[in-house]
Design a protein around this motif. Sequence first.
Motif, short mmCIF file in Angstrom:
data_model
loop_
_atom_site.label_atom_id
_atom_site.label_comp_id
_atom_site.label_asym_id
_atom_site.label_seq_id
_atom_site.Cartn_x
_atom_site.Cartn_y
_atom_site.Cartn_z
N TYR A 264 32.62 19.48 9.04
CA TYR A 264 31.37 19.88 8.42
C TYR A 264 30.96 21.08 9.20
O TYR A 264 30.54 22.10 8.70
N TYR B 20 22.68 10.55 12.03
CA TYR B 20 23.47 11.63 11.60
C TYR B 20 23.22 12.30 10.25
O TYR B 20 23.24 13.25 10.07
N GLY B 21 22.61 11.47 9.29
CA GLY B 21 22.05 11.84 8.04
C GLY B 21 20.93 12.85 8.13
O GLY B 21 21.11 13.78 7.39
N LEU C 220 22.47 16.17 9.30
CA LEU C 220 23.09 16.73 8.15
C LEU C 220 21.95 17.30 7.08
O LEU C 220 22.28 18.47 6.52
N SER D 156 24.28 17.81 -2.69
CA SER D 156 24.55 17.62 -1.03
C SER D 156 23.29 16.97 -0.56
O SER D 156 23.28 16.08 0.20
N TYR E 1 22.90 13.35 1.00
CA TYR E 1 22.21 13.07 2.49
C TYR E 1 21.18 12.18 2.23
O TYR E 1 21.00 11.31 3.15
N GLY F 197 22.15 8.71 1.46
CA GLY F 197 23.04 8.53 3.03
C GLY F 197 21.93 7.60 3.96
O GLY F 197 22.27 6.57 4.33
N TYR G 298 28.28 10.63 3.15
CA TYR G 298 28.32 11.77 3.77
C TYR G 298 29.97 12.24 3.70
O TYR G 298 30.12 13.49 3.71
#
Length: 201
Positions: free
Chosen positions: A52, A108-109, A112, A149, A153, A156, A171
Amino acid sequence: MQKGRLEAFSDGVLAIILTIMVLEIKVPHGDDFTALKPLLPICLSYVLSFIYVGIYWNNHHHLLSSARQISGGVLWANLHLLFWLSLTPFATGWMGENHFAPATLAVYGVVLLGSGIAYFMLQNCLIAVNGPASPLAHALGHDWKGKVSLVLYGAGIGSSFVLPWLAGAAYVAVALMWLVPDPRIERVLQDHPKPEAQNQL
């Protein structure tokens, strides 16, 4: 405004982010391959985050290469992007240490998603400065990959507590989508070389 310092500063921050992430991987105390087994989730999360950050570095370079000028707003938009990317080591370490637990996948999502939104804002700031008819605006077009994207995200994050594997798959899917070379900006740069490059011909 000159963009050289912006590019150099961003490169330095991204290099530090990668360094922090790899330092989070602790050396095992055993001397055989079984000692590496507990590190597998940590290594997998590191590899995903490395990809990433590498994608952002690559696209950030192309983005600024295609821009003729920047502004104070662009500087702040760039700092906003770096803020979210700087949270990547924390989110990566927490997710890996806890074997992709639902809460860690959601956080984490969020990182992102924040990074994706910040990059989208940076693009728009650069287009506003360089104009809707600029090579940059022409190269980005509708930016369907960026919009898809953000949707993935969000999906997710929403599925982290219901179907954790689906969150991880979302992801990974975004990372794979951006690993495919995107020649839009390179083509535009070839068709519209920078003024200094034209003077050298």
